[in-house]
Design a protein around this motif. Structure first.
Motif, PDB file in Angstrom:
ATOM      1  N   GLY A 184       0.776  -1.237   0.000  1.00 20.71           N
ATOM      2  CA  GLY A 184       0.000   0.000   0.000  1.00 20.71           C
ATOM      3  C   GLY A 184       0.800   1.275   0.000  1.00 20.71           C
ATOM      4  N   GLN A 185       2.133   1.165   0.067  1.00 20.82           N
ATOM      5  CA  GLN A 185       2.975   2.361   0.141  1.00 20.82           C
ATOM      6  C   GLN A 185       2.719   3.245  -1.082  1.00 20.82           C
ATOM      7  N   PRO A 186       2.347   4.504  -0.865  1.00 24.61           N
ATOM      8  CA  PRO A 186       2.102   5.397  -2.015  1.00 24.61           C
ATOM      9  C   PRO A 186       3.357   5.554  -2.872  1.00 24.61           C
ATOM     10  N   ARG A 187       3.147   5.799  -4.166  1.00 23.81           N
ATOM     11  CA  ARG A 187       4.256   5.888  -5.111  1.00 23.81           C
ATOM     12  C   ARG A 187       4.116   7.129  -6.003  1.00 23.81           C
ATOM     13  N   THR A 188       5.261   7.509  -6.580  1.00 28.90           N
ATOM     14  CA  THR A 188       5.238   8.545  -7.606  1.00 28.90           C
ATOM     15  C   THR A 188       4.570   7.976  -8.862  1.00 28.90           C
ATOM     16  N   LYS A 189       4.358   8.832  -9.839  1.00 30.62           N
ATOM     17  CA  LYS A 189       3.689   8.381 -11.066  1.00 30.62           C
ATOM     18  C   LYS A 189       4.460   7.262 -11.759  1.00 30.62           C
ATOM     19  N   GLU A 190       5.804   7.315 -11.674  1.00 31.61           N
ATOM     20  CA  GLU A 190       6.588   6.279 -12.349  1.00 31.61           C
ATOM     21  C   GLU A 190       6.838   5.053 -11.470  1.00 31.61           C
ATOM     22  N   GLY A 191       6.481   5.152 -10.171  1.00 30.78           N
ATOM     23  CA  GLY A 191       6.539   3.961  -9.330  1.00 30.78           C
ATOM     24  C   GLY A 191       7.510   3.966  -8.169  1.00 30.78           C
ATOM     25  N   SER A 192       8.165   5.108  -7.880  1.00 33.16           N
ATOM     26  CA  SER A 192       9.040   5.181  -6.709  1.00 33.16           C
ATOM     27  C   SER A 192       8.219   5.349  -5.439  1.00 33.16           C
ATOM     28  N   PHE A 193       8.643   4.699  -4.381  1.00 33.78           N
ATOM     29  CA  PHE A 193       7.940   4.824  -3.117  1.00 33.78           C
ATOM     30  C   PHE A 193       8.077   6.235  -2.530  1.00 33.78           C
ATOM     31  N   TRP A 194       6.946   6.802  -2.074  1.00 39.19           N
ATOM     32  CA  TRP A 194       7.031   8.013  -1.263  1.00 39.19           C
ATOM     33  C   TRP A 194       7.750   7.645   0.031  1.00 39.19           C
ATOM     34  N   HIS A 195       8.424   8.631   0.618  1.00 34.90           N
ATOM     35  CA  HIS A 195       9.118   8.358   1.874  1.00 34.90           C
ATOM     36  C   HIS A 195       8.117   8.104   3.009  1.00 34.90           C
ATOM     37  N   LYS A 196       7.119   8.938   3.073  1.00 32.95           N
ATOM     38  CA  LYS A 196       6.039   8.759   4.050  1.00 32.95           C
ATOM     39  C   LYS A 196       4.751   9.303   3.435  1.00 32.95           C
ATOM     40  N   LYS A 197       3.631   8.843   3.950  1.00 39.97           N
ATOM     41  CA  LYS A 197       2.349   9.346   3.467  1.00 39.97           C
ATOM     42  C   LYS A 197       2.221  10.845   3.707  1.00 39.97           C
ATOM     43  N   ILE A 198       2.823  11.325   4.811  1.00 36.79           N
ATOM     44  CA  ILE A 198       2.718  12.764   5.118  1.00 36.79           C
ATOM     45  C   ILE A 198       3.652  13.606   4.256  1.00 36.79           C
ATOM     46  N   TYR A 199       4.514  12.946   3.467  1.00 37.13           N
ATOM     47  CA  TYR A 199       5.398  13.658   2.549  1.00 37.13           C
ATOM     48  C   TYR A 199       5.057  13.245   1.108  1.00 37.13           C
ATOM     49  N   PRO A 200       3.927  13.711   0.597  1.00 40.53           N
ATOM     50  CA  PRO A 200       3.446  13.246  -0.712  1.00 40.53           C
ATOM     51  C   PRO A 200       4.395  13.573  -1.861  1.00 40.53           C
ATOM     52  N   TYR A 201       4.547  12.614  -2.752  1.00 36.93           N
ATOM     53  CA  TYR A 201       5.345  12.735  -3.995  1.00 36.93           C
ATOM     54  C   TYR A 201       6.841  12.878  -3.744  1.00 36.93           C
ATOM     55  N   GLN A 202       7.287  12.615  -2.495  1.00 42.27           N
ATOM     56  CA  GLN A 202       8.699  12.822  -2.160  1.00 42.27           C
ATOM     57  C   GLN A 202       9.461  11.502  -2.078  1.00 42.27           C
ATOM     58  N   VAL A 203      10.611  11.470  -2.729  1.00 46.42           N
ATOM     59  CA  VAL A 203      11.535  10.343  -2.645  1.00 46.42           C
ATOM     60  C   VAL A 203      12.795  10.844  -1.944  1.00 46.42           C
ATOM     61  N   TRP A 204      13.180  10.181  -0.849  1.00 44.82           N
ATOM     62  CA  TRP A 204      14.414  10.517  -0.137  1.00 44.82           C
ATOM     63  C   TRP A 204      15.391   9.358  -0.272  1.00 44.82           C
ATOM     64  N   LEU A 205      16.673   9.661  -0.321  1.00 41.18           N
ATOM     65  CA  LEU A 205      17.679   8.604  -0.374  1.00 41.18           C
ATOM     66  C   LEU A 205      17.557   7.641   0.804  1.00 41.18           C
ATOM     67  N   ASP A 206      17.204   8.160   1.959  1.00 38.66           N
ATOM     68  CA  ASP A 206      17.066   7.341   3.170  1.00 38.66           C
ATOM     69  C   ASP A 206      16.165   6.129   2.930  1.00 38.66           C
ATOM     70  N   GLY A 207      15.099   6.354   2.168  1.00 45.44           N
ATOM     71  CA  GLY A 207      14.076   5.331   2.003  1.00 45.44           C
ATOM     72  C   GLY A 207      14.563   4.064   1.334  1.00 45.44           C
ATOM     73  N   LEU A 208      15.601   4.187   0.505  1.00 45.43           N
ATOM     74  CA  LEU A 208      16.111   2.991  -0.172  1.00 45.43           C
ATOM     75  C   LEU A 208      16.702   2.021   0.831  1.00 45.43           C
ATOM     76  N   TYR A 209      17.420   2.554   1.838  1.00 47.08           N
ATOM     77  CA  TYR A 209      17.953   1.676   2.885  1.00 47.08           C
ATOM     78  C   TYR A 209      16.843   1.182   3.800  1.00 47.08           C
ATOM     79  N   MET A 210      15.908   2.038   4.129  1.00 45.67           N
ATOM     80  CA  MET A 210      14.858   1.675   5.077  1.00 45.67           C
ATOM     81  C   MET A 210      13.963   0.556   4.553  1.00 45.67           C
ATOM     82  N   GLY A 211      13.743   0.544   3.245  1.00 46.36           N
ATOM     83  CA  GLY A 211      12.788  -0.413   2.716  1.00 46.36           C
ATOM     84  C   GLY A 211      13.321  -1.538   1.870  1.00 46.36           C
ATOM     85  N   MET A 212      14.367  -1.280   1.074  1.00 47.79           N
ATOM     86  CA  MET A 212      14.717  -2.246   0.036  1.00 47.79           C
ATOM     87  C   MET A 212      15.439  -3.507   0.532  1.00 47.79           C
ATOM     88  N   PRO A 213      16.369  -3.441   1.485  1.00 54.21           N
ATOM     89  CA  PRO A 213      16.929  -4.696   1.987  1.00 54.21           C
ATOM     90  C   PRO A 213      15.863  -5.597   2.609  1.00 54.21           C
TER      91      PRO A 213
END
Length: 418
Positions: A161-190
């Protein structure tokens, strides 16, 4: 009883309960450290490798693993998992039961018997909160407790259910709409990759692995500065945030730990991504580009990296522990795994030696401290974080932050491999 008195009783009970927890934990660790002290004369013996010295120091400072990151009560946060990753590897290497108990206590305390994760709220869609799922993957593999499986399925639902950008990147948080942060790749992808490897059916796994690699492809496309090879901290697809460039959507600075998160994400995801997946070679090429970029901004004298990577000489900037430890870990692990040529180990070693010489202090009792850690940094929110140079260099600095001690333990383990 008045409502006021009732609230006072609740607050008193909560404070008393927290005090009992802290006292009990302190008593437990004191018994363990007293035993070590009798054997060596110090709480943390100095003859041990740096990896164990730092882990034992963390266990002394934070007697229960839920206390890592200075938590006053059990809370589902991400930094604990980084230190516990190191503890897992050290337990496998040494067989010391106290290391396993420290990891196990995190799951015991944070996950109830029905699989509920304390303080976790799925509906917030905060990608930070997936990282500690790595601890549960480890504990489920070891203990096969049903509560861990239930909790893991809940975390996997967040990915769905994690919200995504139009092309499919995960938003960092629901409260930060349309935002991709570098942090999120470590937090979620491993976590996403490891869970997929352990639990997904073949057809579902193929789709998930493609999705995971795409997250990195998207970051390389949208957050990379082609001139320097460095990556900006965040990108706002909507261009609505005050911190975002109105033309590119990018934040304005290269934050050390932000890039550190991204580097660690790449090397850790490769632990679980299938050897025959076509995206592996792309990720390894990103690692090479990343390493080349950070080497260019490595301090030539002390081997460390700065809070704002490309502004070494500017007022207020400083060599920061978490970014330095993360870059060292990412490079030395990449060399050990064959992703980078052996020559890169020299840059990693210079950074590692720089950390030990310039950022570490040792107490009389042998306890190791890692200093000059940025406590926290982000974008937006309240109070508003504008991503300016002044913002990053004025965030709180503290010692023994798990976001620095964890990567230092992991880097040490890599250097200690024969």
């Amino acid at each position: 009883m008045s409502l006021f008195n009732h609230k006072i009783k609740i607050l008193t009970f909560t404070a008393l309960h927290t005090g009992i927890l802290l006292a009990s934990a302190q008593s437990t660790i004191q018994k363990k450290t007293e035993k070590i002290a009798v054997q060596s004369g110090k709480i943390v013996p100095t003859h041990l490798n740096w990896s164990e010295r730092m882990l034992l120091s963390e266990m002394y400072r934070f007697p229960e693993s839920w206390m890592l990151d200075f938590s006053k009560s059990p809370k589902w946060t991400y930094p604990s998992a980084i230190v516990l990753d190191g503890a897992e590897q050290l337990y496998a290497k040494t067989g010391k039961k106290e290391y396993y108990d420290y990891i196990s206590s995190f799951g015991d305390k944070l996950v109830t018997e029905d699989g509920t994760i304390l303080t976790y709220e799925l509906e917030k869609y905060n990608i930070d909160l997936l990282n500690s799922g790595n601890v549960l993957l480890y504990l489920y593999e070891k203990e096969k407790k049903e509560k861990y499986l239930k909790a893991l399925r809940t975390l996997r639902l967040q990915i769905e259910g994690q919200p995504r950008t139009k092309e499919g990147s995960f938003w960092h948080k629901k409260i930060y709409p349309y935002q991709v942060w570098l942090d999120g790749l470590y937090m979620g992808m491993p976590f996403y990759t490891h869970y997929t490897k352990d639990f997904s059916k073949e057809t579902d796994a193929a789709k998930a692995y493609d999705d995971i690699v795409f997250q990195f492809d998207s970051v390389q496309k949208n957050l990379l500065d082609k001139k320097t090879g460095l990556l900006y901290h965040g990108w706002d697809e909507s261009r609505q945030e005050a911190w975002a460039n109105k033309e590119t959507g990018l934040s304005s600075n290269f934050w050390g730990r932000g890039m550190g998160w991204y580097g660690m994400a790449m090397v850790d995801v490769l632990d679980y991504l299938p050897q025959n997946h076509p995206g592996r070679d792309r990720l390894i090429s990103y690692i090479k580009s990343f390493a080349d970029a950070i080497i260019k901004v490595q301090d030539k004298e002390n081997g460390l990296w700065y809070q704002v990577l490309d502004k070494a000489g500017e007022k207020g900037n400083y060599t920061e522990a978490s970014a330095s430890a993360m870059f060292v870990y990412m490079m030395v692990k990449s060399v050990n795994k064959g992703y980078l040529p052996q020559s890169y180990k020299g840059y990693a070693k210079k950074g590692y030696d720089g950390i030990i010489k310039n950022l570490i202090t040792i107490d009389e009792n042998g306890v190791v401290n890692l200093n000059k850690c940025c406590a926290v940094a982000g974008l937006g929110g309240k109070p508003y974080r504008d991503g300016s140079y002044e913002y990053y260099v004025n965030e709180k600095i503290r010692s023994n932050d798990a976001k620095a001690t964890g990567p230092f333990i992991l880097a040490s383990i890599e250097f200690e491999k024969k």
